[in-house]
Design an enzyme around this catalytic site. Structure first.
Site, PDB file in Angstrom:
ATOM      1  N   HIS A  18      65.348 -55.788 -76.751  1.00  0.00           N
ATOM      2  CA  HIS A  18      65.164 -56.788 -77.805  1.00  0.00           C
ATOM      3  C   HIS A  18      66.276 -56.589 -78.830  1.00  0.00           C
ATOM      4  O   HIS A  18      66.031 -56.467 -80.028  1.00  0.00           O
ATOM      5  CB  HIS A  18      63.770 -56.679 -78.437  1.00  0.00           C
ATOM      6  CG  HIS A  18      63.020 -57.978 -78.392  1.00  0.00           C
ATOM      7  ND1 HIS A  18      62.227 -58.433 -79.404  1.00  0.00           N
ATOM      8  CD2 HIS A  18      62.962 -58.943 -77.431  1.00  0.00           C
ATOM      9  CE1 HIS A  18      61.702 -59.593 -79.076  1.00  0.00           C
ATOM     10  NE2 HIS A  18      62.136 -59.931 -77.883  1.00  0.00           N
TER      11      HIS A  18
ATOM     12  N   HIS B 212      69.615 -64.398 -70.092  1.00  0.00           N
ATOM     13  CA  HIS B 212      68.423 -63.596 -70.337  1.00  0.00           C
ATOM     14  C   HIS B 212      67.346 -63.841 -69.288  1.00  0.00           C
ATOM     15  O   HIS B 212      66.641 -62.926 -68.890  1.00  0.00           O
ATOM     16  CB  HIS B 212      67.879 -63.907 -71.735  1.00  0.00           C
ATOM     17  CG  HIS B 212      66.832 -62.957 -72.201  1.00  0.00           C
ATOM     18  ND1 HIS B 212      67.109 -61.679 -72.619  1.00  0.00           N
ATOM     19  CD2 HIS B 212      65.484 -63.105 -72.313  1.00  0.00           C
ATOM     20  CE1 HIS B 212      65.984 -61.073 -72.981  1.00  0.00           C
ATOM     21  NE2 HIS B 212      64.986 -61.913 -72.798  1.00  0.00           N
TER      22      HIS B 212
END
EC number: 6.3.5.3
Length: 751
Positions: free
Chosen positions: A95, A48
């Site tokens: 998300h 990430h």
């Protein structure tokens, strides 16, 4: 005081690091890391944050152009010159994992985080978009996820006060168990007044501003770098909790503080929190920081350095002030009742040092933590998936004959992928700040005026993951091209893109091959259409126990209208008695179509027919005739094919039309079913006043774009040859009721 556990290889593996990475950390430090240092490396080297499995591929994308004011990845968001001394900052991020386990907060904090990326650039957010993917609405769990995600986006965005003007949403069993929630923000700033995420000047004070630090979101970045499983439910503490009212105060305080000139650098605290902002700002400036975590406001008692550094509590930012001017910044934040505390200073060591209780908890070379520095970079194994040959060999002659085209159209309009998304977008405030010219559900893209000018920004998110699944290269090209086409149909020139690349596990060779091919296709289209990539986000590990989601490289497209009063175009018919024309490529093939999926339950064939060079020529022609006011409406042919485009034009205008597709079918050399339902690209339906038809035909001949007359507007029914004769009211009812009726079949339950 808690005693830190002994750091071992097993503990490193539990943190998501590999044995090789653990050895690399020891080499950087010259010793075994402390527990706190291990935690910092684990989040900073997660997929990430580090993009370790994607950065080499991303660097192949075109990322330069005269309209770009900063390069891709240089700042928190892309920055594009829009003239009149103004620039547009825009970005999209995912998300997904948080939304899968806690849909409301996962989506809400996604919205908050992307807006912070924009206003830390010094830009005021003026528009929001989102791109959502879910499984079948027949599943209670999916309805629960949809309900939570939409409410989270609405509650945060509406409270924050930025209109949600556009987006897209797609449903398919491929996304079952792993929804995609991508959020985009668009802001405007005066050129030359932007802020940078840097930490210059040893001795400059470091200030943390915004909310207090708590235990929410710890290891959120690591959580986003692994597959969703049943164990994911236990990771709810990794989901952040947002406060839009705090973010609104933070926005106003930040923009005011930036105007003082006392800020040397600023960065949002998103993934990996203090660890990320302090190390990235230091690495970019080739400096270091000394941070005293005791000075940072804490929401909970007894927090450790490990927890403080890895917390992803929302609505926080890190500021480097010019020495001697820190009080100016503190005064502004105090005025807005926003916490601000000096927690350290910039150093010249190149290390980030974190102290707590007068004890050094971590000392790490800042450069070793970040993308482009010491973070690992990998090139994964690839293998072309065997399923592609099976899909491409599908025999379309085995499809049952279509005997009732009217019923087929009504069924298609009831698909949640075609039907009105009003149930979703009416929960969003799309008129706040009074700049919205065209909001969601009314056109091919959102349109927002830039006050004080004649200009407007036109924005759109788009990607058909089914196409990318069937042909990654072509699907990647189409994702960019369709987003650009939607912007053009609104009268704007496409300028640049941001992207959110949603894929499965990169350690699986087939997944990585698809990823590389899709990114390659995006690059092909961006080069051809002159829409460089300003930055974005990669989200891997979008899998559930049944497999990966459709590969979904979501495109956020930015376009510009120079003169809003003359160039704006919408899809609905304007007057009765005008001519309806089809412009563009032949309508051939049913591969990857919504008709094939929804009406026949099949995802087969190749992605729709597409010629990138022709698409570029088509878009240039379409923009030319819109600016010349030769057409009164324009709507591109995409999901659902020509018949859906015709139905939507009637629905949007409340006006019928009499259509004859004989000439188009002859031009295309296709079957009747293909002509109506094919999702072949590079096509649009326009309406034109009779006196402008000759000029339109001449312009099309000069451009080498076919113009085929279809019929005439007027009446209360849509009539297509002798196949379809249905009232616009019936079309509208079917179109509007599809999703609400699904949501009423039983309240979504957390399952």
């Amino acid at each position: 005081m808690q005693k830190e556990p002994k750091v071992t290889l097993d503990l490193a593996l539990e943190h998501g690091l590999t044995a090789e990475e653990f050895e690399k950390i020891k080499d950087y430090l010259g010793r075994v890391p402390t527990f706190t240092e291990l935690g910092v490396y684990s989040v900073m080297w997660s997929e990430h944050c580090s993009y370790k499995n994607s950065i080499r591929v991303l660097k192949t994308l075109p990322n330069t152009g005269p309209q770009l004011l900063v390069g891709a990845g240089e700042e928190n968001a892309g920055l594009v010159d829009i003239g009149d001394g103004l620039a547009c900052a825009f970005k999209i991020e995912s998300h997904n994992h948080p939304s899968a386990v806690e849909p409301y907060q996962g989506a809400a904090t996604g919205v908050g985080g992307i807006h912070r990326d924009i206003f830390t650039m010094g830009a005021r957010p003026i528009a929001a978009l989102n791109s959502l993917r879910f499984g079948s609405l027949d599943t209670p769990r999916v309805r629960y996820l949809l309900e939570g995600v939409v409410h989270g986006i609405a509650d945060y965005g509406n409270s924050f006060g930025v209109p949600t003007v556009a987006g897209d949403i797609f449903f398919d069993p491929a996304y079952e168990g792993n929804p995609l929630v991508n959020a985009m923000s668009v802001g405007v700033v005066k050129a030359g007044e932007t802020a940078s995420a840097i930490a210059p000047g040893p001795g400059n004070p470091v200030i943390i501003v915004g909310a207090s630090t708590g235990r929410d979101g710890i290891h959120g970045a690591t959580f986003a770098s692994e597959e969703i499983s049943e164990a994911s439910e236990a990771k709810r503490p990794s989901v952040q909790v947002g406060d839009p009212f705090m973010e609104k105060l933070l926005l106003e305080a930040t923009l005011e503080a930036l105007k003082t000139g006392a800020i040397a650098g600023i960065q949002d605290m998103g993934a990996a929190g203090i660890s990320c902002s302090s190390s990235e700002m230091s690495a970019k400036s080739r400096t270091g920081m000394r941070i005293n975590l005791d000075l940072a406001p804490q929401r909970e008692s007894g927090m450790t350095a490990y927890e403080m550094l890895l917390s992803e509590s929302q609505e926080r930012m890190l500021i480097v002030a010019h020495k001697g001017r820190e009080q100016e910044i503190l005064d502004v934040f105090e005025k807005w009742d926003v916490s601000a505390a000096i927690i350290g200073e910039v150093t010249d060591t190149g290390d980030v040092e974190y102290w707590m209780h007068e004890e050094l908890k971590a000392r790490i070379p800042a450069d070793s933590l970040v993308l482009g520095g010491g973070a690992p970079v990998y090139e994964r194994e690839t293998a072309r998936p065997a399923y592609l040959d099976v899909k491409h060999s599908f025999d379309f002659s085995t499809l049952p004959d279509e005997t009732d085209y009217q019923s087929a159209l009504l069924k298609l309009l009831s698909s949640p992928n075609i039907a009105s998304k009003r149930w979703v977008f009416e929960q969003y405030d799309h008129m706040v700040r009074t700049n919205t010219v065209v909001g969601p559900g009314a056109s091919d893209a959102g349109v927002v005026r830039i006050k004080g000018t004649r200009k407007a920004l036109v924005v759109k998110t788009d990607c058909n993951g089914r196409y990318v699944h069937l042909n990654p290269r072509k699907g990647g090209q189409i994702a960019v091209a369709e987003a650009a086409r939607n912007v053009v149909c609104s009268g704007a020139k496409p300028l640049a893109i941001t992207n959110c690349l949603n894929f499965g596990n990169p350690y699986k060779p087939e997944v990585y091959w698809v990823f590389k091919e899709a990114v390659g296709g995006m690059g092909d289209a961006c080069k051809t259409l002159n829409t460089p990539v300003t930055g974005g986000n990669v989200s891997f590990y979008n899998e559930n126990p049944k497999g990966a989601v459709f590969p979904t490289p979501t495109i956020g497209m930015l376009g510009l209208i120079d003169n809003l009063s003359k160039q704006l175009m919408t899809p609905g018919y304007k007057e009765a008695g005008q001519l309806v024309c089809y412009l563009g490529a032949k309508r051939t093939g049913l591969g990857g179509s919504e008709y094939l999926s929804w009406n026949h339950g099949l995802t087969e064939g190749d992605a729709p027919a597409f010629d990138l060079a022709y698409e570029a020529k088509f878009q240039a022609f379409l923009l030319e005739i819109i600016r010349a006011r030769l057409v009164q409406s324009a709507h591109d042919c995409s999901d659902g094919g020509l018949i859906t485009t015709l139905a939507e034009k009637s629905i949007f205008s409340g006006m019928g039309a009499v259509i004859d597709i004989t000439a188009l079918q002859s031009y295309s050399g296709s079957s009747l079913r293909e002509c109506l339902f094919s999702e072949a690209q590079s096509g649009a339906v326009v309406s034109v006043a009779k006196q402008h038809l000759t000029d339109l035909i001449k312009a099309s001949e000069n451009a080498g774009i076919a113009c085929t007359r279809l019929g005439v507007t007027g009446g209360d029914d849509l009539n297509v040859d002798k196949l379809i004769g249905i009232s616009v009211e019936t079309l509208h009812r079917c179109y509007e009721e599809a999703i609400p009726s699904k949501m009423k079949t039983g309240a979504g339950a957390e399952i």
